[in-house]
Design a protein around this motif. Structure first.
Motif, PDB file in Angstrom:
ATOM      1  N   CYS A 187      49.278   2.637  37.954  1.00  0.00           N
ATOM      2  CA  CYS A 187      48.485   1.514  38.439  1.00  0.00           C
ATOM      3  C   CYS A 187      48.370   0.512  37.294  1.00  0.00           C
ATOM      4  O   CYS A 187      47.764   0.808  36.261  1.00  0.00           O
ATOM      5  CB  CYS A 187      47.096   1.997  38.877  1.00  0.00           C
ATOM      6  N   VAL A 188      48.983  -0.664  37.464  1.00  0.00           N
ATOM      7  CA  VAL A 188      48.977  -1.693  36.431  1.00  0.00           C
ATOM      8  C   VAL A 188      47.888  -2.705  36.762  1.00  0.00           C
ATOM      9  O   VAL A 188      47.922  -3.345  37.813  1.00  0.00           O
ATOM     10  CB  VAL A 188      50.341  -2.394  36.321  1.00  0.00           C
ATOM     11  N   ILE A 189      46.921  -2.840  35.870  1.00  0.00           N
ATOM     12  CA  ILE A 189      45.761  -3.706  36.087  1.00  0.00           C
ATOM     13  C   ILE A 189      45.896  -4.952  35.230  1.00  0.00           C
ATOM     14  O   ILE A 189      46.072  -4.864  34.015  1.00  0.00           O
ATOM     15  CB  ILE A 189      44.461  -2.955  35.736  1.00  0.00           C
ATOM     16  N   ASN A 190      45.815  -6.104  35.860  1.00  0.00           N
ATOM     17  CA  ASN A 190      45.863  -7.378  35.142  1.00  0.00           C
ATOM     18  C   ASN A 190      44.722  -8.256  35.648  1.00  0.00           C
ATOM     19  O   ASN A 190      44.816  -8.849  36.725  1.00  0.00           O
ATOM     20  CB  ASN A 190      47.214  -8.073  35.346  1.00  0.00           C
ATOM     21  N   LEU A 191      43.656  -8.321  34.870  1.00  0.00           N
ATOM     22  CA  LEU A 191      42.480  -9.083  35.273  1.00  0.00           C
ATOM     23  C   LEU A 191      42.605 -10.563  34.916  1.00  0.00           C
ATOM     24  O   LEU A 191      41.637 -11.312  35.060  1.00  0.00           O
ATOM     25  CB  LEU A 191      41.223  -8.485  34.631  1.00  0.00           C
ATOM     26  N   TYR A 192      43.796 -10.978  34.446  1.00  0.00           N
ATOM     27  CA  TYR A 192      44.078 -12.393  34.228  1.00  0.00           C
ATOM     28  C   TYR A 192      44.849 -12.991  35.402  1.00  0.00           C
ATOM     29  O   TYR A 192      45.128 -14.178  35.424  1.00  0.00           O
ATOM     30  CB  TYR A 192      44.874 -12.596  32.937  1.00  0.00           C
TER      31      TYR A 192
ATOM     32  N   VAL B 167      39.990   5.516  44.325  1.00  0.00           N
ATOM     33  CA  VAL B 167      41.208   5.056  44.984  1.00  0.00           C
ATOM     34  C   VAL B 167      41.912   4.072  44.069  1.00  0.00           C
ATOM     35  O   VAL B 167      41.298   3.121  43.579  1.00  0.00           O
ATOM     36  CB  VAL B 167      40.890   4.375  46.334  1.00  0.00           C
ATOM     37  N   LEU B 168      43.203   4.302  43.821  1.00  0.00           N
ATOM     38  CA  LEU B 168      44.001   3.421  42.980  1.00  0.00           C
ATOM     39  C   LEU B 168      44.976   2.630  43.837  1.00  0.00           C
ATOM     40  O   LEU B 168      45.593   3.170  44.752  1.00  0.00           O
ATOM     41  CB  LEU B 168      44.790   4.221  41.931  1.00  0.00           C
ATOM     42  N   ARG B 169      45.120   1.343  43.524  1.00  0.00           N
ATOM     43  CA  ARG B 169      46.097   0.486  44.197  1.00  0.00           C
ATOM     44  C   ARG B 169      47.356   0.416  43.339  1.00  0.00           C
ATOM     45  O   ARG B 169      47.309  -0.017  42.183  1.00  0.00           O
ATOM     46  CB  ARG B 169      45.531  -0.919  44.395  1.00  0.00           C
ATOM     47  N   LEU B 170      48.487   0.818  43.891  1.00  0.00           N
ATOM     48  CA  LEU B 170      49.763   0.811  43.185  1.00  0.00           C
ATOM     49  C   LEU B 170      50.690  -0.237  43.785  1.00  0.00           C
ATOM     50  O   LEU B 170      50.597  -0.571  44.967  1.00  0.00           O
ATOM     51  CB  LEU B 170      50.442   2.183  43.267  1.00  0.00           C
ATOM     52  N   GLN B 171      51.602  -0.748  42.949  1.00  0.00           N
ATOM     53  CA  GLN B 171      52.667  -1.633  43.402  1.00  0.00           C
ATOM     54  C   GLN B 171      53.985  -0.912  43.193  1.00  0.00           C
ATOM     55  O   GLN B 171      54.299  -0.494  42.082  1.00  0.00           O
ATOM     56  CB  GLN B 171      52.661  -2.949  42.613  1.00  0.00           C
ATOM     57  N   ASN B 172      54.760  -0.745  44.259  1.00  0.00           N
ATOM     58  CA  ASN B 172      56.036  -0.051  44.143  1.00  0.00           C
ATOM     59  C   ASN B 172      57.089  -0.763  44.992  1.00  0.00           C
ATOM     60  O   ASN B 172      57.018  -0.750  46.220  1.00  0.00           O
ATOM     61  CB  ASN B 172      55.898   1.405  44.605  1.00  0.00           C
ATOM     62  N   LYS B 173      58.011  -1.439  44.304  1.00  0.00           N
ATOM     63  CA  LYS B 173      59.103  -2.151  44.981  1.00  0.00           C
ATOM     64  C   LYS B 173      58.567  -3.134  46.013  1.00  0.00           C
ATOM     65  O   LYS B 173      59.060  -3.218  47.136  1.00  0.00           O
ATOM     66  CB  LYS B 173      60.060  -1.149  45.635  1.00  0.00           C
ATOM     67  N   GLY B 174      57.542  -3.890  45.611  1.00  0.00           N
ATOM     68  CA  GLY B 174      56.988  -4.904  46.485  1.00  0.00           C
ATOM     69  C   GLY B 174      55.986  -4.388  47.504  1.00  0.00           C
ATOM     70  O   GLY B 174      55.394  -5.177  48.244  1.00  0.00           O
ATOM     71  N   ARG B 175      55.790  -3.091  47.553  1.00  0.00           N
ATOM     72  CA  ARG B 175      54.835  -2.511  48.504  1.00  0.00           C
ATOM     73  C   ARG B 175      53.554  -2.129  47.788  1.00  0.00           C
ATOM     74  O   ARG B 175      53.561  -1.753  46.618  1.00  0.00           O
ATOM     75  CB  ARG B 175      55.415  -1.261  49.174  1.00  0.00           C
ATOM     76  N   GLN B 176      52.451  -2.200  48.495  1.00  0.00           N
ATOM     77  CA  GLN B 176      51.174  -1.729  47.980  1.00  0.00           C
ATOM     78  C   GLN B 176      50.911  -0.332  48.525  1.00  0.00           C
ATOM     79  O   GLN B 176      51.032  -0.094  49.724  1.00  0.00           O
ATOM     80  CB  GLN B 176      50.036  -2.668  48.383  1.00  0.00           C
TER      81      GLN B 176
END
Length: 218
Positions: free
Chosen positions: A116-121, A148-157
């Motif tokens: 899970c990559v978090i970017n608050l910017y 619950v973690l939100r992941l991005q994988n190949k354009g999908r959430q």
């Protein structure tokens, strides 16, 4: 000569950008050696996720506390990574993201199961505001040990559930995220103060220049 100087400045800026790209600041903020990972159903109502609906006895990919760990790592100043690793001896190949890495240079490997990559910017496309930690990590409403973690994988959430056996691990995880958010807020305030100081200095310098010019004319 001016063109030569300009090109030199551009080259220096380009070299600086390349250096910053190659050199990435990385700091491990937290390591939890025991965690559970779950496939979770869609959120049933607007109040939030409920861990009791996850079938807690059935973890993803046979994850168990002896083989699954979670690491929180700050990368540069804009990203935070929550990474879930599974020891190679579990034998599963159904991870969200699969590749092996070396542990402290030893021959034993572990697999990155999810990240899970978090970017608050980043700005949210819907609200136009900066994204918050809750966009990436949500607390369940019926327990303090599950998230619950939100992941991005190949354009999908993708949303996955993460739980901890011990309550203090969950508390440490939550405090680690809160501390990170607080540190970003302090950094943003410091940057704003620097910008305001630079603007005031520039304004004062311009005013002084105008005054000196008027004195000369008189």
């Amino acid at each position: 000569i001016n063109n030569t100087q300009t090109m030199s400045q551009q080259e220096q800026e380009q070299q600086q950008e390349e250096f910053e790209t190659d050199f990435k600041f990385s700091q491990t903020l937290l390591t939890v050696k025991e965690c559970f990972v779950y496939k979770i159903p869609p959120m049933s109502n607007s109040k939030g996720h409920r861990a009791e609906l996850w079938n807690l006895s059935q973890t993803v990919n046979d994850c168990n506390t002896s083989s699954t760990s979670l690491e929180v790592t700050r990368v540069d100043h804009h990203e935070l990574k929550l990474q879930i690793y599974i020891s190679q001896n579990t034998g599963g190949d159904d991870g969200v993201m699969n590749h092996s890495i070396s542990i402290n240079g030893s021959s034993k490997d572990k697999k990155l199961f999810a990240e899970c990559v978090i970017n608050l910017y980043e700005t949210d496309d819907t609200t136009g505001k900066l994204r918050t930690m809750e966009y990436y990590v949500q607390h369940v409403i019926d327990s303090s040990r599950y998230f619950v973690l939100r992941l991005q994988n190949k354009g999908r959430q993708i949303f996955i559930g993460v739980g901890f056996r011990e309550r203090f691990d969950a508390v440490n995880f939550k405090e680690c995220l809160n501390d990170y958010v607080s540190s970003l807020e302090r950094e943003r305030r410091a940057e704003q103060m620097q910008q305001e100081y630079a603007a005031q200095s520039s304004s004062s310098s311009s005013a002084a220049t105008v005054t000196d010019s008027n004195d000369v004319q008189q």
